[in-house]
Design a protein around this motif. Structure first.
Motif, PDB file in Angstrom:
ATOM      1  N   VAL A 108       0.803  -1.225   0.000  1.00 26.15           N
ATOM      2  CA  VAL A 108       0.000   0.000   0.000  1.00 26.15           C
ATOM      3  C   VAL A 108       0.834   1.271   0.000  1.00 26.15           C
ATOM      4  N   GLY A 144      -0.542   4.992   0.309  1.00 34.15           N
ATOM      5  CA  GLY A 144      -1.993   4.904   0.179  1.00 34.15           C
ATOM      6  C   GLY A 144      -2.609   5.526  -1.055  1.00 34.15           C
ATOM      7  N   ALA A 155      -4.830   2.903  -2.751  1.00 33.10           N
ATOM      8  CA  ALA A 155      -5.864   2.443  -1.821  1.00 33.10           C
ATOM      9  C   ALA A 155      -6.958   3.493  -1.647  1.00 33.10           C
ATOM     10  N   ALA A 174      -5.451  -3.087   3.135  1.00 31.86           N
ATOM     11  CA  ALA A 174      -4.173  -2.455   2.825  1.00 31.86           C
ATOM     12  C   ALA A 174      -3.074  -3.051   3.697  1.00 31.86           C
ATOM     13  N   ASP A 200       1.235  -3.415   4.359  1.00 34.05           N
ATOM     14  CA  ASP A 200       2.610  -3.009   4.083  1.00 34.05           C
ATOM     15  C   ASP A 200       3.502  -3.552   5.184  1.00 34.05           C
ATOM     16  N   ILE A 256       2.016   2.305   6.851  1.00 34.45           N
ATOM     17  CA  ILE A 256       0.637   2.148   7.320  1.00 34.45           C
ATOM     18  C   ILE A 256       0.150   3.436   7.978  1.00 34.45           C
ATOM     19  N   THR A 288      -0.638   5.851   5.183  1.00 29.58           N
ATOM     20  CA  THR A 288      -1.903   5.507   4.530  1.00 29.58           C
ATOM     21  C   THR A 288      -3.090   5.974   5.364  1.00 29.58           C
ATOM     22  N   ARG A 289      -3.045   5.720   6.657  1.00 26.64           N
ATOM     23  CA  ARG A 289      -4.161   6.147   7.516  1.00 26.64           C
ATOM     24  C   ARG A 289      -4.321   7.665   7.509  1.00 26.64           C
ATOM     25  N   ILE A 341     -10.855   1.663   4.522  1.00 29.21           N
ATOM     26  CA  ILE A 341      -9.535   1.065   4.336  1.00 29.21           C
ATOM     27  C   ILE A 341      -9.115   0.386   5.636  1.00 29.21           C
ATOM     28  N   GLU A 342      -8.939  -0.919   5.558  1.00 22.35           N
ATOM     29  CA  GLU A 342      -8.515  -1.712   6.718  1.00 22.35           C
ATOM     30  C   GLU A 342      -7.021  -1.987   6.581  1.00 22.35           C
ATOM     31  N   CYS A 343      -6.219  -1.451   7.495  1.00 21.63           N
ATOM     32  CA  CYS A 343      -4.763  -1.521   7.381  1.00 21.63           C
ATOM     33  C   CYS A 343      -4.188  -2.647   8.232  1.00 21.63           C
ATOM     34  N   THR A 366      -0.164  -4.350   9.132  1.00 25.40           N
ATOM     35  CA  THR A 366       1.278  -4.405   8.950  1.00 25.40           C
ATOM     36  C   THR A 366       1.717  -5.860   8.827  1.00 25.40           C
TER      37      THR A 366
END
Length: 227
Positions: free
Chosen positions: A67, A70, A73, A85, A87, A93, A96-97, A109-111, A113
């Motif tokens: 990701v 992001g 995403a 997502a 990474d 991460i 992205t958030r 979007i569900e992240c 790690t």
């Protein structure tokens, strides 16, 4: 200022070339977008990311296992019901958030790690589309003329990524360098399990300049964007 904004500023090593293109990467850059050094040269330009997302199945669950910051995403979240997502880098991460919050899609979007190669086999039956955008080896990828997807992709092997993805879903989009060798690609796809006899290669332009290429498989081949 968010915690991630406080930790990541524009690195001194980022050239004016990349800084000048910040609004191509994220049109809402000034609203709080944050990038680390690597992301400046690895984020998909927003118009291309939006185009790829629009070609994917409406309402689908999309997996983005690399990701980064992001960019893709976020565009998938605007088109699809949910984006998973992943990474391996916890900072990515966080980026992205943060960036998903800027675009108002953080709730879709569900992240996670983790290592994409380890997590992909666990997602069989849980996603409809996989979007692959692994590292190309930094800006020096362009020194390979042509770029052999079977050899030059580092540190992940293209064959491994494709085989793991096809075990989860036949619907795969793969962002690759614009200078890939099509004969090498054909040989690579013949080695896949199962062998891939159909693949659409789309070259992605910004203005008059080709920036990337995207490979489409499964139900994504020939998908049309609704006006």
């Amino acid at each position: 200022m968010s915690n991630v904004q406080a930790r990541v500023a524009v690195p001194r090593c980022v050239s004016d070339k990349y800084l000048y293109q910040r609004y191509r990467l994220f049109e809402r850059f000034d609203d709080g977008i944050v990038l680390d050094e690597e992301s400046w040269f690895s984020v998909t330009p927003e118009k291309i990311a939006r185009h790829i997302a629009e070609r994917c199945l409406d309402g689908s669950v999309v997996l983005d296992p690399f990701v980064g910051a992001g960019g893709n995403a976020i565009q998938f979240a605007m088109q699809c019901s949910l984006v998973l997502a992943i990474d391996i880098d916890p900072l990515k991460i966080e980026l992205t958030r943060n960036n998903a919050h800027v675009y108002g899609v953080a709730d879709r979007i569900e992240c996670l790690t983790g290592n994409a190669l380890e997590l992909l086999p666990r997602l069989h039956g849980k996603v409809d589309v996989i979007f692959l955008s692994p590292p190309w080896g930094g800006p020096d990828y362009i020194q390979h003329q042509p770029f052999l997807l079977s050899e030059h992709l580092q540190p992940y092997r293209a064959l491994d990524l494709l085989n793991l993805s096809f075990q989860v879903t036949p619907n795969v989009a793969f962002l690759v360098p614009r200078n890939i060798d099509l004969q090498d690609l054909s040989r690579l796809l013949a080695q896949c399990i199962p062998p891939q006899t159909h693949c659409e290669v789309e070259y992605n332009f910004l203005g008059q300049k080709c920036k990337t290429a995207t490979l489409y498989f499964g139900a994504l081949i020939g998908t049309q964007i609704q006006p």
